[in-house]
Design an enzyme around this catalytic site. Structure first.
Site, PDB file in Angstrom:
ATOM      1  CE1 TYR A 142     -59.347  81.000 -11.403  1.00 26.69           C
ATOM      2  CE2 TYR A 142     -59.543  78.690 -11.992  1.00 26.69           C
ATOM      3  CZ  TYR A 142     -58.849  79.723 -11.393  1.00 26.69           C
ATOM      4  OH  TYR A 142     -57.651  79.465 -10.778  1.00 26.69           O
ATOM      5  CG  HIS A 159     -62.011  75.682 -18.670  1.00 28.69           C
ATOM      6  ND1 HIS A 159     -62.700  75.268 -19.794  1.00 28.69           N
ATOM      7  CD2 HIS A 159     -62.910  75.677 -17.669  1.00 28.69           C
ATOM      8  CE1 HIS A 159     -63.948  74.996 -19.461  1.00 28.69           C
ATOM      9  NE2 HIS A 159     -64.111  75.249 -18.177  1.00 28.69           N
ATOM     10  CG  HIS A 170     -64.940  78.975 -20.357  1.00 31.75           C
ATOM     11  ND1 HIS A 170     -64.180  78.605 -19.276  1.00 31.75           N
ATOM     12  CD2 HIS A 170     -66.226  78.926 -19.936  1.00 31.75           C
ATOM     13  CE1 HIS A 170     -64.966  78.339 -18.242  1.00 31.75           C
ATOM     14  NE2 HIS A 170     -66.213  78.525 -18.616  1.00 31.75           N
ATOM     15  CB  SER A 180     -65.253  71.619 -14.969  1.00 33.30           C
ATOM     16  OG  SER A 180     -65.933  72.274 -13.915  1.00 33.30           O
TER      17      SER A 180
HETATM   18  P1  AMP Z   1     -69.523  78.090 -17.176  1.00 34.72           P
HETATM   19  O1  AMP Z   1     -68.525  79.194 -17.065  1.00 34.72           O
HETATM   20  O2  AMP Z   1     -69.134  76.839 -16.457  1.00 34.72           O
HETATM   21  O3  AMP Z   1     -70.923  78.569 -16.870  1.00 34.72           O
HETATM   22  O4  AMP Z   1     -69.537  77.674 -18.707  1.00 34.72           O
HETATM   23  C1  AMP Z   1     -69.771  78.623 -19.719  1.00 34.72           C
HETATM   24  C2  AMP Z   1     -69.984  77.915 -21.034  1.00 34.72           C
HETATM   25  O5  AMP Z   1     -68.833  77.130 -21.346  1.00 34.72           O
HETATM   26  C3  AMP Z   1     -71.173  76.933 -20.996  1.00 34.72           C
HETATM   27  O6  AMP Z   1     -71.872  77.006 -22.228  1.00 34.72           O
HETATM   28  C4  AMP Z   1     -70.497  75.609 -20.826  1.00 34.72           C
HETATM   29  O7  AMP Z   1     -71.237  74.514 -21.339  1.00 34.72           O
HETATM   30  C5  AMP Z   1     -69.232  75.813 -21.624  1.00 34.72           C
HETATM   31  N1  AMP Z   1     -68.199  74.856 -21.178  1.00 34.72           N
HETATM   32  C6  AMP Z   1     -67.755  74.664 -19.920  1.00 34.72           C
HETATM   33  N2  AMP Z   1     -66.844  73.662 -19.899  1.00 34.72           N
HETATM   34  C7  AMP Z   1     -66.729  73.223 -21.179  1.00 34.72           C
HETATM   35  C8  AMP Z   1     -65.948  72.201 -21.805  1.00 34.72           C
HETATM   36  N3  AMP Z   1     -65.116  71.427 -21.122  1.00 34.72           N
HETATM   37  N4  AMP Z   1     -66.092  72.032 -23.138  1.00 34.72           N
HETATM   38  C9  AMP Z   1     -66.946  72.815 -23.853  1.00 34.72           C
HETATM   39  N5  AMP Z   1     -67.704  73.788 -23.319  1.00 34.72           N
HETATM   40  C10 AMP Z   1     -67.594  73.982 -22.003  1.00 34.72           C
END
Ligand code: AMP
Length: 282
Positions: A32, A34, A37, A185
């Site tokens: 998902y 954004h 990522h 997020s």
């Molecule tokens: P997730 O899909 O939420 O598990 O996130 C995957 C990776 O993207 C993780 O390393 C998160 O820390 C990073 N991430 C998620 N949201 C952000 C953001 N707003 N800014 C920078 N990195 C992010």
């Protein structure tokens, strides 16, 4: 860009790139996608010949009452976005591919995962370190990219990599925010319009803490109090934690010199959001 779903196929694709002498970058995600990522993916694009983005909603890191079933998923949309940001391969395994029934091993970093998010999400970081270890062993990247948005996760993964001698460089990437300051997020889609407006208090409070720090305030408890007051003034906000700690050891800090991490977790309705800032002089 290729979408690969099995461990055998991703190993073969990565082996080929390595034989050709290219550096391999891994961006682990739950999909998902954004802009947060995508900033990890473009960082990886600039420093590696092969960029692998994993998309896997990892059941091991969700508690029984958490949002595993409802976590947003859209592989088609993610593929288009990842390709545009520079990914070469999406690795999107099934749960049974990653966790065959016979698995008995998990990876746990002691202490660091016990508080902050670990307090309200017991077992969460064990799930994270287990899946990240597996991804490191499957893809064997030279570099892996993690967002500073998940500051505790980053500290824990760095510790794990050092402790277990994983031959991978962990590259931290700054938080990407919406124009109005809300940290991006995948869970922001859960927020109602009112909750989304309420959630802006997180960035406001963190910015205010930084202003007070720059004006000379060094007492953790005073800064913490200020954040709590600001967040608690929003009727829709329910604080899980507000803590000021060392970015690497995650130990609480009483009197701050430089580089302290201010981390918050707050619920807006059913959605729990996290955010953080590193206090800095300039
Ligand atoms: P997730 O899909 O939420 O598990 O996130 C995957 C990776 O993207 C993780 O390393 C998160 O820390 C990073 N991430 C998620 N949201 C952000 C953001 N707003 N800014 C920078 N990195 C992010």
């Amino acid at each position: 860009m290729e979408i690969i779903k099995t461990i055998g196929e991703i190993r073969a694709a990565v082996r080929k790139a390595r034989l050709e002498g290219g550096a391999i970058g891994l961006v682990p995600t739950m999909g998902y996608l954004h802009q947060g990522h995508l900033s990890l993916i473009s960082r990886a694009r600039h420093a590696n010949e092969l960029v692998v983005v994993s998309i896997f909603v990892n059941p091991l890191q969700f508690g029984p009452k958490e949002d595993y079933a409802s976590y947003p998923r859209d592989l088609e949309r993610d593929s288009a976005l990842a390709a545009e940001a520079g990914a070469d391969i999406i690795f999107a395994p099934s749960v049974s591919e990653m966790y065959p029934d016979k698995a008995l091993t998990q990876v746990e970093v002691a202490l660091l995962g016990d508080w902050l998010c670990g307090r309200s999400r017991p077992g969460h970081f064990r799930g994270v370190t287990t899946v990240v270890s597996k991804l490191f062993n499957i893809v064997q990247p030279d570099k892996a990219y993690f967002g500073e948005k998940d500051a505790q996760q980053l500290a824990i993964i760095k510790q794990m990599v050092a402790d277990l001698n994983f031959p991978v460089e962990i590259v931290p990437v700054p938080i990407v925010r919406e124009e109005d300051g809300l940290a991006m997020s995948s869970r922001n889609v859960y927020l109602s319009a009112q909750e989304r407006a309420d959630a802006l208090v997180l960035n406001r409070a963190l910015q205010q803490t930084n202003r007070l720090f720059r004006a000379g305030e060094r007492s953790s408890s005073k800064l913490r109090q200020e954040i709590l007051q600001m967040i608690e003034a929003v009727p829709g906000a329910s604080v899980d934690y507000v803590e000021i700690c060392d970015r690497s050891t995650l130990q609480p800090i009483e009197s701050i010199d430089t580089g302290a991490l201010v981390a918050v977790a707050v619920r807006f309705g059913k959605t729990r959001l996290i955010d953080n800032i590193t206090l800095a002089e300039v």
